[in-house]
Design an enzyme around this catalytic site. Structure first.
Site, PDB file in Angstrom:
ATOM      1  N   MET A 139      -5.136   3.919  -0.412  1.00 24.62           N
ATOM      2  CA  MET A 139      -6.179   3.414  -1.301  1.00 24.62           C
ATOM      3  C   MET A 139      -6.627   1.991  -0.951  1.00 24.62           C
ATOM      4  O   MET A 139      -6.713   1.120  -1.802  1.00 24.62           O
ATOM      5  CB  MET A 139      -5.702   3.490  -2.760  1.00 24.62           C
ATOM      6  CG  MET A 139      -5.344   4.903  -3.196  1.00 24.62           C
ATOM      7  SD  MET A 139      -6.633   6.124  -2.900  1.00 24.62           S
ATOM      8  CE  MET A 139      -7.837   5.626  -4.103  1.00 24.62           C
ATOM      9  N   ARG A 140      -6.934   1.789   0.330  1.00 31.89           N
ATOM     10  CA  ARG A 140      -7.496   0.515   0.793  1.00 31.89           C
ATOM     11  C   ARG A 140      -8.520   0.803   1.876  1.00 31.89           C
ATOM     12  O   ARG A 140      -8.332   1.718   2.677  1.00 31.89           O
ATOM     13  CB  ARG A 140      -6.411  -0.396   1.374  1.00 31.89           C
ATOM     14  CG  ARG A 140      -5.441  -0.937   0.350  1.00 31.89           C
ATOM     15  CD  ARG A 140      -4.500  -1.970   0.941  1.00 31.89           C
ATOM     16  NE  ARG A 140      -5.165  -3.088   1.552  1.00 31.89           N
ATOM     17  CZ  ARG A 140      -5.643  -4.156   0.900  1.00 31.89           C
ATOM     18  NH1 ARG A 140      -5.536  -4.222  -0.403  1.00 31.89           N
ATOM     19  NH2 ARG A 140      -6.208  -5.151   1.545  1.00 31.89           N
TER      20      ARG A 140
ATOM     21  N   ASN B  42      -0.131  14.935   0.656  1.00 29.67           N
ATOM     22  CA  ASN B  42      -0.718  15.183   1.975  1.00 29.67           C
ATOM     23  C   ASN B  42       0.224  14.739   3.088  1.00 29.67           C
ATOM     24  O   ASN B  42       0.332  15.404   4.116  1.00 29.67           O
ATOM     25  CB  ASN B  42      -2.080  14.489   2.108  1.00 29.67           C
ATOM     26  CG  ASN B  42      -3.191  15.320   1.515  1.00 29.67           C
ATOM     27  OD1 ASN B  42      -3.361  16.479   1.839  1.00 29.67           O
ATOM     28  ND2 ASN B  42      -3.956  14.717   0.618  1.00 29.67           N
TER      29      ASN B  42
ATOM     30  N   LYS C  74      -7.059 -10.481   4.639  1.00 30.11           N
ATOM     31  CA  LYS C  74      -7.004  -9.074   5.049  1.00 30.11           C
ATOM     32  C   LYS C  74      -6.676  -8.969   6.539  1.00 30.11           C
ATOM     33  O   LYS C  74      -5.940  -8.077   6.959  1.00 30.11           O
ATOM     34  CB  LYS C  74      -8.330  -8.374   4.734  1.00 30.11           C
ATOM     35  CG  LYS C  74      -8.311  -6.898   5.058  1.00 30.11           C
ATOM     36  CD  LYS C  74      -9.553  -6.197   4.568  1.00 30.11           C
ATOM     37  CE  LYS C  74      -9.417  -4.699   4.781  1.00 30.11           C
ATOM     38  NZ  LYS C  74     -10.329  -3.936   3.959  1.00 30.11           N
TER      39      LYS C  74
ATOM     40  N   ASN D  67      -9.426  10.311   7.862  1.00 31.32           N
ATOM     41  CA  ASN D  67      -9.196  10.256   6.417  1.00 31.32           C
ATOM     42  C   ASN D  67      -9.533  11.599   5.791  1.00 31.32           C
ATOM     43  O   ASN D  67     -10.331  12.367   6.328  1.00 31.32           O
ATOM     44  CB  ASN D  67     -10.069   9.167   5.782  1.00 31.32           C
ATOM     45  CG  ASN D  67      -9.738   8.932   4.321  1.00 31.32           C
ATOM     46  OD1 ASN D  67      -8.592   8.995   3.906  1.00 31.32           O
ATOM     47  ND2 ASN D  67     -10.751   8.660   3.523  1.00 31.32           N
TER      48      ASN D  67
ATOM     49  N   GLY E 279       2.159  11.178  -2.046  1.00 29.56           N
ATOM     50  CA  GLY E 279       2.416  11.636  -0.685  1.00 29.56           C
ATOM     51  C   GLY E 279       2.372  13.132  -0.482  1.00 29.56           C
ATOM     52  O   GLY E 279       3.010  13.644   0.440  1.00 29.56           O
TER      53      GLY E 279
ATOM     54  N   ILE F 296     -10.118   0.277   5.342  1.00 30.71           N
ATOM     55  CA  ILE F 296      -9.624  -0.158   6.644  1.00 30.71           C
ATOM     56  C   ILE F 296     -10.571  -1.239   7.167  1.00 30.71           C
ATOM     57  O   ILE F 296     -11.789  -1.085   7.132  1.00 30.71           O
ATOM     58  CB  ILE F 296      -9.568   1.035   7.628  1.00 30.71           C
ATOM     59  CG1 ILE F 296      -8.597   2.098   7.114  1.00 30.71           C
ATOM     60  CG2 ILE F 296      -9.202   0.577   9.034  1.00 30.71           C
ATOM     61  CD1 ILE F 296      -7.158   1.654   7.013  1.00 30.71           C
TER      62      ILE F 296
ATOM     63  N   HIS G  26     -10.800  13.183   1.968  1.00 32.37           N
ATOM     64  CA  HIS G  26     -11.397  12.743   0.703  1.00 32.37           C
ATOM     65  C   HIS G  26     -11.657  13.963  -0.186  1.00 32.37           C
ATOM     66  O   HIS G  26     -12.149  14.984   0.295  1.00 32.37           O
ATOM     67  CB  HIS G  26     -12.700  11.995   0.972  1.00 32.37           C
ATOM     68  CG  HIS G  26     -13.292  11.407  -0.256  1.00 32.37           C
ATOM     69  ND1 HIS G  26     -12.783  10.276  -0.848  1.00 32.37           N
ATOM     70  CD2 HIS G  26     -14.343  11.797  -1.014  1.00 32.37           C
ATOM     71  CE1 HIS G  26     -13.495  10.003  -1.933  1.00 32.37           C
ATOM     72  NE2 HIS G  26     -14.442  10.907  -2.050  1.00 32.37           N
TER      73      HIS G  26
END
Length: 190
Positions: free
Chosen positions: A93-94, A17, A68, A110, A15, A96, A112
């Site tokens: 880490m999934r 960020n 999902k 997001n 966490g 969307i 990266h």
């Protein structure tokens, strides 16, 4: 005074960020309010960070849902309860899925740890070092149905340090915290 943008921060790890975004909200640099922190890892350190900041935590284990779609529908229920306007992914880490993409079109952001389109997906820093690049970086982008393929909002280069993952990651995190804050400030002022 104008109304603050209600955001949900999604995170799966330590966490850092999330912490930078929360601080920017708290000190008024970012005109937003984190109304909920969503995680798929109830034991992640980000949960402690959110609790210490007095922010509601919504933890959903994907394996507790049959599909999902069911997983994302549960998340959407929580987001609707607190009137979330934007989803901010910070080490979530999934991928969307369509439920969230449809509910928040062009309102999911997001960050990266690479200069996309180079090194998408997991272990971007390791990928960069393995390829022997001297410069990598950070990208802030809108989320679409692909893996790190959405429209780019901002990028900043970061030098690879001595081919070392940990040193390079530390440099990237410092840039991430500033670039994410700057990009969100600009995005929410539109």
């Amino acid at each position: 005074m104008t109304r603050k943008v209600k955001i949900a921060v999604f995170a799966s790890g330590s966490g850092s960020n999330f912490g930078a975004i929360e601080e920017a909200c708290r000190n008024g640099a970012l005109h937003a309010e984190i109304v909920v922190m969503v995680t798929n890892k109830p034991d992640a350190y980000v949960v402690e960070r959110a609790k210490k900041a007095g922010i509601q935590v919504a933890a959903f284990c994907p394996k507790d849902f049959s599909t999902k779609d069911a997983y994302e529908e549960a998340i959407l229920g929580t987001l609707r309860e607190v009137d979330v306007e934007w989803l901010i992914l910070a080490g979530y880490m999934r991928l969307i899925g369509q439920h969230l993409l449809s509910a928040y079109p062009s309102r999911i952001v997001n960050i990266h740890p690479s200069l996309l389109p180079s090194f998408p997906g997991k272990d971007a820093i390791g990928q960069a070092i393995e390829q022997g690049v001297k410069i990598t970086g950070v990208t802030v982008h809108l989320v679409d149905e692909g893996m790190d393929t959405g429209p780019i909002l901002a990028q900043r280069a970061v030098a690879v340090i001595d081919g070392d993952v940990d040193k390079t990651a530390e440099a990237i995190h410092a840039v991430e915290h500033e670039l994410y804050k700057e990009t969100l400030i600009e995005l929410f002022s539109r």
